[in-house]
Scaffold this motif. Structure first.
Motif, PDB file in Angstrom:
ATOM      1  N   GLU A  85     -57.680  43.109  84.345  1.00 17.98           N
ATOM      2  CA  GLU A  85     -57.394  43.163  85.513  1.00 17.98           C
ATOM      3  C   GLU A  85     -56.041  44.059  86.075  1.00 17.98           C
ATOM      4  OE1 GLU A  85     -56.605  41.584  89.722  1.00 17.98           O
ATOM      5  OE2 GLU A  85     -57.909  39.889  87.858  1.00 17.98           O
ATOM      6  N   GLN A  86     -55.143  43.787  85.009  1.00 18.23           N
ATOM      7  CA  GLN A  86     -53.807  44.019  85.912  1.00 18.23           C
ATOM      8  C   GLN A  86     -54.131  45.595  84.670  1.00 18.23           C
ATOM      9  OE1 GLN A  86     -49.805  42.897  84.348  1.00 18.23           O
ATOM     10  NE2 GLN A  86     -49.501  43.151  82.594  1.00 18.23           N
ATOM     11  N   THR A 118     -56.062  47.733  84.351  1.00 22.42           N
ATOM     12  CA  THR A 118     -56.835  48.439  84.901  1.00 22.42           C
ATOM     13  C   THR A 118     -56.564  48.828  86.579  1.00 22.42           C
ATOM     14  OG1 THR A 118     -58.712  47.493  84.891  1.00 22.42           O
ATOM     15  CG2 THR A 118     -58.923  48.868  86.651  1.00 22.42           C
ATOM     16  N   ARG A 119     -55.378  48.211  86.899  1.00 20.16           N
ATOM     17  CA  ARG A 119     -54.684  48.643  87.674  1.00 20.16           C
ATOM     18  C   ARG A 119     -53.502  49.175  87.357  1.00 20.16           C
ATOM     19  NH1 ARG A 119     -52.134  43.791  91.657  1.00 20.16           N
ATOM     20  NH2 ARG A 119     -51.658  45.120  92.848  1.00 20.16           N
ATOM     21  N   LEU A 120     -53.030  48.740  86.241  1.00 16.51           N
ATOM     22  CA  LEU A 120     -51.871  50.038  86.095  1.00 16.51           C
ATOM     23  C   LEU A 120     -52.294  51.156  85.903  1.00 16.51           C
ATOM     24  CD1 LEU A 120     -49.471  47.848  83.679  1.00 16.51           C
ATOM     25  CD2 LEU A 120     -49.096  48.864  85.397  1.00 16.51           C
ATOM     26  N   GLU A 122     -54.624  52.553  87.222  1.00 14.82           N
ATOM     27  CA  GLU A 122     -54.677  53.066  88.634  1.00 14.82           C
ATOM     28  C   GLU A 122     -53.704  54.060  89.490  1.00 14.82           C
ATOM     29  OE1 GLU A 122     -56.716  50.160  90.296  1.00 14.82           O
ATOM     30  OE2 GLU A 122     -58.838  50.563  90.053  1.00 14.82           O
ATOM     31  N   ALA A 123     -51.983  52.738  88.852  1.00 18.69           N
ATOM     32  CA  ALA A 123     -51.474  52.865  89.553  1.00 18.69           C
ATOM     33  C   ALA A 123     -50.475  54.638  89.027  1.00 18.69           C
ATOM     34  CB  ALA A 123     -50.098  51.961  89.233  1.00 18.69           C
ATOM     35  N   ASP A 153     -47.184  46.404  78.695  1.00 17.13           N
ATOM     36  CA  ASP A 153     -47.555  46.171  80.559  1.00 17.13           C
ATOM     37  C   ASP A 153     -46.011  45.640  79.931  1.00 17.13           C
ATOM     38  OD1 ASP A 153     -47.133  44.390  78.467  1.00 17.13           O
ATOM     39  OD2 ASP A 153     -47.945  43.280  78.195  1.00 17.13           O
ATOM     40  N   LEU A 187     -46.527  47.398  90.717  1.00 18.26           N
ATOM     41  CA  LEU A 187     -47.756  46.625  91.447  1.00 18.26           C
ATOM     42  C   LEU A 187     -47.073  46.047  92.563  1.00 18.26           C
ATOM     43  CD1 LEU A 187     -49.781  45.815  88.339  1.00 18.26           C
ATOM     44  CD2 LEU A 187     -49.803  47.956  89.851  1.00 18.26           C
ATOM     45  N   ASP A 188     -47.266  45.671  93.164  1.00 13.54           N
ATOM     46  CA  ASP A 188     -46.912  44.639  94.609  1.00 13.54           C
ATOM     47  C   ASP A 188     -45.661  44.789  94.874  1.00 13.54           C
ATOM     48  OD1 ASP A 188     -49.949  43.658  94.823  1.00 13.54           O
ATOM     49  OD2 ASP A 188     -49.928  42.899  93.725  1.00 13.54           O
ATOM     50  N   ARG A 199     -44.000  46.480  86.404  1.00 13.61           N
ATOM     51  CA  ARG A 199     -45.000  46.117  85.428  1.00 13.61           C
ATOM     52  C   ARG A 199     -45.756  46.366  85.234  1.00 13.61           C
ATOM     53  NH1 ARG A 199     -44.816  40.794  86.756  1.00 13.61           N
ATOM     54  NH2 ARG A 199     -47.185  40.687  85.541  1.00 13.61           N
TER      55      ARG A 199
END
Length: 692
Positions: free
Chosen positions: A244-245, A247-249, A251-252, A270, A332-333, A337
């Protein structure tokens, strides 16, 4: 002193050993656990530790080895509790540092916590240092656990409290249990515990331990299986979190880098600086390193991310060989990250690519010296390659019979560890040095240190190997009185020349090799156990040639062509009978014996074809006996149906392809022809290798 509350007669051992119940006793691993006998063994061990190191007391080897580590590490055997940190700031820091592990364990702990109430058992989670970061279970047991500091903030690695389920699982890297009197410290001998390490799914490193503890009556053989299954569940949850992380990275990065081109090289790391996504990054022989589960770059540590998320600090944190890339912080948030490393697709390839290509070239060159395809050999090569690429492993023990090629594995480690072209490889055979000269050869000496010393002083092999690899062959020959000094150098990474009080820092990777069973040498008192544990943290066994199957044929082809090229001659050809005899031979001298035989055949054989009678008697005699047993008589050949020469040749090639599973090198050797000749014959008869 508190003793275990369990039955006087119990027999135990750690999973995955097989367990059975007989006459009310638990029988495991052929070693009986007897409460009183184990206490007597512990008392005897403390009374005469050196003798017990040579002659193990009546406990499991896992427990004996841990007791020895505990004693030599200075653990107080009369201790009643583990160290405990109750500082709120430190506990808060532990919680933040292990947030991912705690999150991954939350689901498993929540479901098990409800089931443990009233069972007398508690489930705890520890980090990679053995410090407890979570605990659930039976309320009374949780309360009683604080008497020995088995609660959040308690430190339970072996260096802190000796033998126990958490610390010993961290040390061994495997699920284990420690029952009652098997604990090293007297104050925890009324407890039983089973621990299993938790590994990071990305790089395989141990990041924590899950442990089931309680008073000794809760012991069951399946406790270890329970914690092992829980550890696997936590690892699965970690993998989901990491995906999940990732994928989010990604996207970022996409949202922050609109100018990125698909042909550019991209590595995303990461928050720990490990590569979690790679694309279009040159790697060895491939033009692209595509993203996927088997991707070579995944999990590799590349950099330390700074605490701040500024572009300047992030650029400064890049290692020298990555400075040519463009780096982008990924948040992230609101928290840093990860980072994206972009290598523009321009002719001037980044220095990272050049260095990695050079590293791979050295590794491939060394690997090419190790000829073979057997599973046992490839497994040994894989471990050596991983050690070579590891920054944390500083020593390797290579075990195997004389002549199996242990030095080639040492050179493989050197090739994979090289940072520059000048990194040294120093080899010394401990069996070839006199007892009096060991200290001088290993550590060096200053001028006039002893009679016969060099006038100008002399560096030892540790100094000569600084920055590279030191290979100590026949390490079992090292005199017992020298072994403590070698251990000190390995631990402190500082060498003192004989006669000199000044220490010289050294950065050396030790590769020790032996044809002895060092465990037996330790048991016999001829080799120090602490040195064995230090050099044998990672070990590989190089298989004997007789256990490598058809590797014999590959080695014959390799040495045949190598020797022919040096002599300027054509390679020899081997008849089927000769190859069968060579395959059937046991090779007591291993690869060295085989190479010497091929050299002898090149020198003494008059023709160019090796027949059975050209081989030494001990080899050819074995094959004649095999032929006699199978009734290979000329009369049988005369009864075969008549066919043309071309038919016979075509069928022989097909038979060889079937026998060798399509491996053309082995087929050529079996048929006694060169590979170019084999290719021509395959085309002549229209035979495809995949026809079988």
């Amino acid at each position: 002193m508190r003793h275990a509350n369990g039955p006087d007669q119990m027999k135990t051992n750690a999973l995955p050993a097989r367990a059975s119940m007989a006459a009310g006793q638990l029988v495991l691993d052929n070693i009986d656990y007897d409460e009183r006998a184990t206490m007597r063994a512990w008392e005897s061990f403390l009374a005469d530790e050196p003798k017990c190191a040579r002659d193990p007391v009546h406990v499991r080897s896992l427990i004996h080895d841990s007791w020895y580590r505990s004693a030599t590490g200075g653990i107080n055997a009369q201790g009643i509790e583990a160290p405990l940190s109750s500082d709120r700031d430190e506990i808060e820091y532990l919680t933040r540092a292990n947030a991912e592990l705690l999150s991954a364990a939350r689901r498993s702990f929540a479901s098990l916590g409800q089931l443990l109430e009233g069972t007398g058992a508690m489930l705890v989670l520890a980090d990679s240092d053995g410090v407890l970061i979570d605990a659930i279970g039976d309320k009374k047991t949780l309360h009683d656990g604080m008497d020995i500091h088995l609660g959040i903030g308690g430190k339970w690695n072996e260096d802190a409290v000796g033998t126990n389920g958490i610390g010993t699982a961290l040390w061994t890297g495997e699920p284990i249990f420690v029952h009652a009197a098997e604990h090293f410290c007297a104050g925890i001998k009324s407890w039983t515990c089973a621990g299993a390490p938790i590994r990071d799914p990305l790089d395989g490193k141990i990041i924590g331990v899950v442990d089931l503890s309680g008073y000794s009556p809760i012991f069951r053989p399946h406790n270890t299986a329970l914690v092992a299954a829980t550890a696997r569940q936590i690892e699965k949850a970690l993998a989901e979190q990491q995906q999940e992380q990732r994928t989010r990275l990604l996207e970022a990065f996409i949202s922050s880098a609109p100018s990125y081109r698909r042909k550019d090289g991209l590595v995303i790391v990461d928050h720990r600086g490990r590569a979690i996504f790679c694309n279009n990054v040159p790697n060895g022989d491939t033009t692209e390193m595509m993203d996927g589960p088997m991707e070579p770059g995944r999990g590799r540590w590349l950099m330390n991310l700074p605490a701040s998320g500024s572009d300047t600090d992030l650029a400064n944190a890049l290692p020298a060989h990555l400075r040519s890339c463009h780096v982008t912080p990924l948040k992230l948030d609101g928290d840093l990250r990860g980072a994206a490393l972009v290598f523009p697709s321009v002719p001037a390839v980044s220095s990272m690519t050049v260095i990695r290509r050079e590293e791979n070239k050295h590794l491939r060159t060394a690997s090419a010296m190790i000829v073979g395809e057997s599973e046992k050999l490839l497994a040994a090569v894989d471990v050596a390659s991983r050690v070579a690429g590891s920054k944390g492993v500083t020593s390797l023990l290579i075990e195997g019979e004389t002549g199996v090629g242990k030095e080639l594995f040492a050179r493989l480690v050197h090739a994979g560890s090289r940072r520059t072209e000048n990194d040294p490889f120093i080899a010394m055979n401990c069996g070839a040095i006199t007892k009096e000269l060991f200290g001088s050869e290993l550590f060096g000496h200053v001028a006039g240190a002893f009679t016969g010393a060099s006038r100008d002083g002399k560096p030892g092999i540790f100094e000569l190997a600084n920055g590279g690899v030191l290979s100590l062959d026949e390490i079992g020959e090292l005199p017992l009185e020298i072994q403590p000094f070698l251990l000190r150098v390995l631990e402190e990474r500082v060498v003192h020349r004989i006669g000199d009080s000044r220490g010289r820092p050294v950065d050396v990777r030790l590769v020790a090799s032996t044809n002895r069973d060092l465990k037996q040498e330790v048991a016999a008192g001829r080799f120090r156990s602490d040195l064995y544990y230090r050099i044998g943290a990672v070990s590989i066994h190089v298989p004997a040639l007789r256990d490598r199957g058809d590797d014999v044929l590959l080695l014959i082809e390799h040495f045949n062509r190598q020797i022919a090229k040096l002599a300027g001659n054509d390679p020899l050809e081997f008849s089927n009978d000769a190859l069968d005899a060579l395959l059937a031979y046991r090779w007591p001298g291993n690869v060295r014996e085989l190479k010497n035989l091929v050299e002898r055949l090149h020198i003494l054989t008059r023709g160019n074809t090796i027949e059975l009678q050209d081989l030494p008697g001990e080899i050819s005699a074995g094959n004649r006996n095999t032929m006699a047993m199978h009734g290979d008589h000329p009369t049988a050949m005369l009864e075969a149906p008549v066919c043309t020469f071309e038919d016979a040749e075509r069928q022989a090639i097909k038979n060889a392809l079937t026998a060798e599973s399509g491996n053309l090198s082995k087929v050529a050797l079996r048929l006694g022809i060169s590979r170019p000749t084999l290719y021509r014959k395959l085309g002549q008869y229209g035979i495809r290798r995949g026809f079988i």
